[in-house]
Design a protein around this motif. Structure first.
Motif, mmCIF file in Angstrom:
data_model
loop_
_atom_site.group_PDB
_atom_site.id
_atom_site.type_symbol
_atom_site.label_atom_id
_atom_site.label_comp_id
_atom_site.label_asym_id
_atom_site.label_seq_id
_atom_site.Cartn_x
_atom_site.Cartn_y
_atom_site.Cartn_z
ATOM 1 N N ARG A 53 30.468 72.937 86.930
ATOM 2 C CA ARG A 53 29.666 71.778 87.335
ATOM 3 C C ARG A 53 28.341 72.202 87.958
ATOM 4 O O ARG A 53 27.288 71.626 87.664
ATOM 5 C CB ARG A 53 30.470 70.927 88.322
ATOM 6 N N ARG A 54 28.375 73.212 88.801
ATOM 7 C CA ARG A 54 27.123 73.648 89.419
ATOM 8 C C ARG A 54 26.220 74.348 88.415
ATOM 9 O O ARG A 54 24.999 74.324 88.551
ATOM 10 C CB ARG A 54 27.411 74.540 90.623
ATOM 11 N N ARG A 55 26.807 74.959 87.396
ATOM 12 C CA ARG A 55 25.988 75.569 86.341
ATOM 13 C C ARG A 55 25.281 74.517 85.496
ATOM 14 O O ARG A 55 24.201 74.766 84.962
ATOM 15 C CB ARG A 55 26.852 76.467 85.438
ATOM 16 N N LYS A 56 25.898 73.360 85.362
ATOM 17 C CA LYS A 56 25.232 72.274 84.651
ATOM 18 C C LYS A 56 23.969 71.840 85.389
ATOM 19 O O LYS A 56 22.953 71.507 84.776
ATOM 20 C CB LYS A 56 26.172 71.066 84.537
ATOM 21 N N LEU B 251 24.072 72.475 95.454
ATOM 22 C CA LEU B 251 23.808 73.841 95.004
ATOM 23 C C LEU B 251 25.099 74.565 94.674
ATOM 24 O O LEU B 251 25.212 75.231 93.637
ATOM 25 C CB LEU B 251 23.036 74.609 96.079
ATOM 26 N N TYR B 252 26.100 74.439 95.537
ATOM 27 C CA TYR B 252 27.333 75.204 95.379
ATOM 28 C C TYR B 252 28.467 74.458 94.697
ATOM 29 O O TYR B 252 29.375 75.077 94.146
ATOM 30 C CB TYR B 252 27.808 75.696 96.749
ATOM 31 N N ARG B 253 28.424 73.129 94.729
ATOM 32 C CA ARG B 253 29.525 72.361 94.145
ATOM 33 C C ARG B 253 29.096 71.515 92.951
ATOM 34 O O ARG B 253 29.935 70.897 92.300
ATOM 35 C CB ARG B 253 30.123 71.427 95.201
ATOM 36 N N GLY B 254 27.798 71.458 92.689
ATOM 37 C CA GLY B 254 27.301 70.594 91.631
ATOM 38 C C GLY B 254 27.314 69.143 92.066
ATOM 39 O O GLY B 254 27.331 68.830 93.262
ATOM 40 N N ALA B 255 27.312 68.227 91.125
ATOM 41 C CA ALA B 255 27.272 66.801 91.429
ATOM 42 C C ALA B 255 28.430 66.405 92.334
ATOM 43 O O ALA B 255 29.575 66.805 92.122
ATOM 44 C CB ALA B 255 27.316 65.989 90.139
ATOM 45 N N ASP C 204 23.396 54.524 85.559
ATOM 46 C CA ASP C 204 24.303 54.623 84.412
ATOM 47 C C ASP C 204 25.305 55.729 84.701
ATOM 48 O O ASP C 204 25.038 56.911 84.458
ATOM 49 C CB ASP C 204 23.505 54.923 83.143
ATOM 50 N N VAL C 205 26.458 55.352 85.239
ATOM 51 C CA VAL C 205 27.463 56.324 85.668
ATOM 52 C C VAL C 205 27.944 57.182 84.500
ATOM 53 O O VAL C 205 28.051 58.414 84.600
ATOM 54 C CB VAL C 205 28.657 55.618 86.336
ATOM 55 N N SER C 206 28.243 56.572 83.381
ATOM 56 C CA SER C 206 28.763 57.315 82.223
ATOM 57 C C SER C 206 27.765 58.353 81.731
ATOM 58 O O SER C 206 28.132 59.501 81.448
ATOM 59 C CB SER C 206 29.111 56.344 81.088
ATOM 60 N N ALA C 207 26.509 57.967 81.627
ATOM 61 C CA ALA C 207 25.482 58.890 81.145
ATOM 62 C C ALA C 207 25.293 60.051 82.117
ATOM 63 O O ALA C 207 25.152 61.206 81.701
ATOM 64 C CB ALA C 207 24.158 58.150 80.956
ATOM 65 N N LEU C 208 25.312 59.757 83.401
ATOM 66 C CA LEU C 208 25.117 60.816 84.394
ATOM 67 C C LEU C 208 26.294 61.777 84.400
ATOM 68 O O LEU C 208 26.114 62.992 84.521
ATOM 69 C CB LEU C 208 24.922 60.214 85.790
ATOM 70 N N GLN C 209 27.493 61.259 84.237
ATOM 71 C CA GLN C 209 28.667 62.139 84.196
ATOM 72 C C GLN C 209 28.660 63.013 82.943
ATOM 73 O O GLN C 209 29.058 64.180 83.002
ATOM 74 C CB GLN C 209 29.947 61.302 84.266
ATOM 75 N N ARG C 210 28.219 62.472 81.845
ATOM 76 C CA ARG C 210 28.126 63.295 80.630
ATOM 77 C C ARG C 210 27.168 64.465 80.841
ATOM 78 O O ARG C 210 27.377 65.563 80.325
ATOM 79 C CB ARG C 210 27.669 62.445 79.443
ATOM 80 N N GLU C 211 26.108 64.210 81.590
ATOM 81 C CA GLU C 211 25.098 65.246 81.791
ATOM 82 C C GLU C 211 25.474 66.254 82.856
ATOM 83 O O GLU C 211 25.201 67.454 82.705
ATOM 84 C CB GLU C 211 23.765 64.591 82.164
ATOM 85 N N PHE C 212 26.138 65.816 83.918
ATOM 86 C CA PHE C 212 26.316 66.697 85.074
ATOM 87 C C PHE C 212 27.758 66.922 85.527
ATOM 88 O O PHE C 212 27.991 67.757 86.401
ATOM 89 C CB PHE C 212 25.521 66.144 86.269
ATOM 90 N N TRP C 213 28.720 66.205 84.963
ATOM 91 C CA TRP C 213 30.062 66.306 85.528
ATOM 92 C C TRP C 213 30.949 67.299 84.775
ATOM 93 O O TRP C 213 30.913 67.415 83.556
ATOM 94 C CB TRP C 213 30.760 64.945 85.548
ATOM 95 N N ASN C 214 31.758 68.018 85.550
ATOM 96 C CA ASN C 214 32.862 68.830 85.039
ATOM 97 C C ASN C 214 33.833 68.981 86.191
ATOM 98 O O ASN C 214 33.413 69.156 87.340
ATOM 99 C CB ASN C 214 32.381 70.196 84.547
ATOM 100 N N ALA C 215 35.114 68.923 85.909
ATOM 101 C CA ALA C 215 36.111 69.024 86.973
ATOM 102 C C ALA C 215 36.097 70.392 87.637
ATOM 103 O O ALA C 215 36.463 70.533 88.811
ATOM 104 C CB ALA C 215 37.499 68.718 86.415
ATOM 105 N N ASP C 216 35.679 71.408 86.890
ATOM 106 C CA ASP C 216 35.584 72.763 87.432
ATOM 107 C C ASP C 216 34.282 72.903 88.220
ATOM 108 O O ASP C 216 33.193 72.717 87.676
ATOM 109 C CB ASP C 216 35.616 73.774 86.281
ATOM 110 N N VAL C 217 34.391 73.255 89.505
ATOM 111 C CA VAL C 217 33.211 73.313 90.374
ATOM 112 C C VAL C 217 32.175 74.301 89.868
ATOM 113 O O VAL C 217 30.965 74.018 89.867
ATOM 114 C CB VAL C 217 33.625 73.660 91.822
ATOM 115 N N GLU C 218 32.606 75.478 89.417
ATOM 116 C CA GLU C 218 31.638 76.484 88.971
ATOM 117 C C GLU C 218 30.915 76.045 87.713
ATOM 118 O O GLU C 218 29.714 76.278 87.562
ATOM 119 C CB GLU C 218 32.340 77.832 88.770
#
Length: 360
Positions: free
Chosen positions: A74-77, A41-45, A58-72
């Motif tokens: 990332r949780r917005r995704k 909820l607070y940090r995202g993936a 599928d790590v690459s696909a999941l990171q494209r959908e949910f990952w960002n180095a910025d926590v805020e």
């Protein structure tokens, strides 16, 4: 220390009810997301899990959908509506990174004990696991249904069939649609279609259906019957977590955010509910920390008593993400619901003996 913990209770009640006697809230929608961790909820993936092929197909696909180095970001995704709307118009509690701690008080840390605590205002030592036994306690839902202005205006929708026992269907007399239940009276065309889809879409889990059915049954009932107090309990997050499917866990969490948005936007579009309804969002328990233990929860699993909640409505100040160092319990929400609906619910309160290790 105990005084500090309990001071937060009064702060929360004040923030929500400082205009008590002139409250605008006439309806409450309580939404639960089974076993959703505060970390997502607070940090995202979770970076320790999202790259782990043991839990992600599928790590690459999941990171494209949910990952960002910025926590805020990332949780917005993961929770775009919660962080764009609820966190700006309402209040969100439980970010332990700031020392804002929300816990369940029961020592068992399973779903039935958690939901009983949430719906009755206190834990019960007799309810230790998820066994299908009728709840001896009266929930806030049952209590409300006994009062004239709420009689026949209380309903519950859940993906998990054990809610029939948690709410005690036979004794409570409220409308409950849970597990594989279908809509049964004065069916709309959409309800008939949902019934057809559910009957022909087998669930991979025993006793739990897909959240899409729970969501649509609840929304149709809101439209048709205008209930005053409603519980909507989504369950896929917990099911996918137990199976170790982190990709599906994240997708289920994001879907739940979409469901919450759909309910809230419909509420704001309907004259019976607009600016008269408070929505409360929370969970029944937490989960273990990190890649080794995130799948499970229970009395021996550290972190599975860590929870969170969010509130949005006409009587809730727009404080956003609450970051002060404070302690809260999810069972306090029972009395918040009662206060918002001007109900003198007698079930709230806490047996101090259950607070063992509650804040670790």
């Amino acid at each position: 220390m105990q005084v500090k913990k309990w001071s937060a209770v009064f702060v929360l009640v004040f923030l929500l009810s400082q205009t008590f006697g002139q409250l605008k809230t006439e309806n409450v929608v309580l939404i639960t997301v089974d076993g959703l961790r505060w970390q997502e909820l607070y940090r995202g993936a979770d970076p320790s899990i999202i790259r782990n092929k043991r839990f992600v197909e599928d790590v690459s696909a999941l990171q494209r959908e949910f990952w960002n180095a910025d926590v805020e970001l990332r949780r917005r995704k993961l929770f775009p509506f919660l962080w764009s709307a609820v966190a700006t118009q309402g209040q969100v509690y439980g970010n332990r990174d700031f020392g804002n701690r929300v816990n369940i008080a029961n020592r068992y840390r399973f779903s039935y004990p958690g939901y009983n605590e949430l719906l009755t205002g206190k834990p019960d030592k007799r309810i230790k696991n998820n066994a299908k036994r009728t709840n001896p306690n009266q929930t806030i839902l049952e209590f409300a249904n006994q009062h004239g202005k709420f009689k026949g205006k209380v309903a519950a929708f859940a993906s998990w069939d054990v809610f029939h026992y948690i709410i005690n269907t036979k004794r409570s007399g409220i409308h409950i649609n849970a597990g594989n239940d279908t809509a049964k009276s004065r069916l709309t065309a959409r309800e008939r279609y949902i019934n057809h889809l559910q009957r022909n879409t087998p669930s991979p889990w025993k006793g739990t259906r897909f959240d899409e059915f729970t969501h649509n049954y609840a929304k149709e009932y809101l439209k048709k019957n205008s209930p005053r107090l409603v519980l909507i309990a989504y369950g896929e997050t917990d099911e996918f977590a137990h199976s170790g499917a982190y990709d599906e866990y994240l997708k289920a969490a994001q879907n739940t955010d979409r469901y919450i948005q759909d309910i809230w936007e419909w509420i704001q579009s309907d004259s019976r509910y607009r600016d008269k309804t408070t929505m409360i969002i929370t969970t029944d328990h937490g989960r273990g920390n990190g890649r080794r233990s995130w799948r499970s929860h229970g009395p021996g699993r550290a972190g599975s008593n860590h929870t969170w909640f969010a509130i949005i409505g006409p009587d809730t100040e727009p404080l956003g993400e609450v970051k002060n160092k404070s302690y809260y319990y999810t069972h306090q929400l029972t009395n918040i619901i009662a206060s918002l609906l001007n109900l003198n619910y007698p079930g709230g309160g806490t047996d101090s003996s259950v607070f063992v290790n509650a804040y670790k």
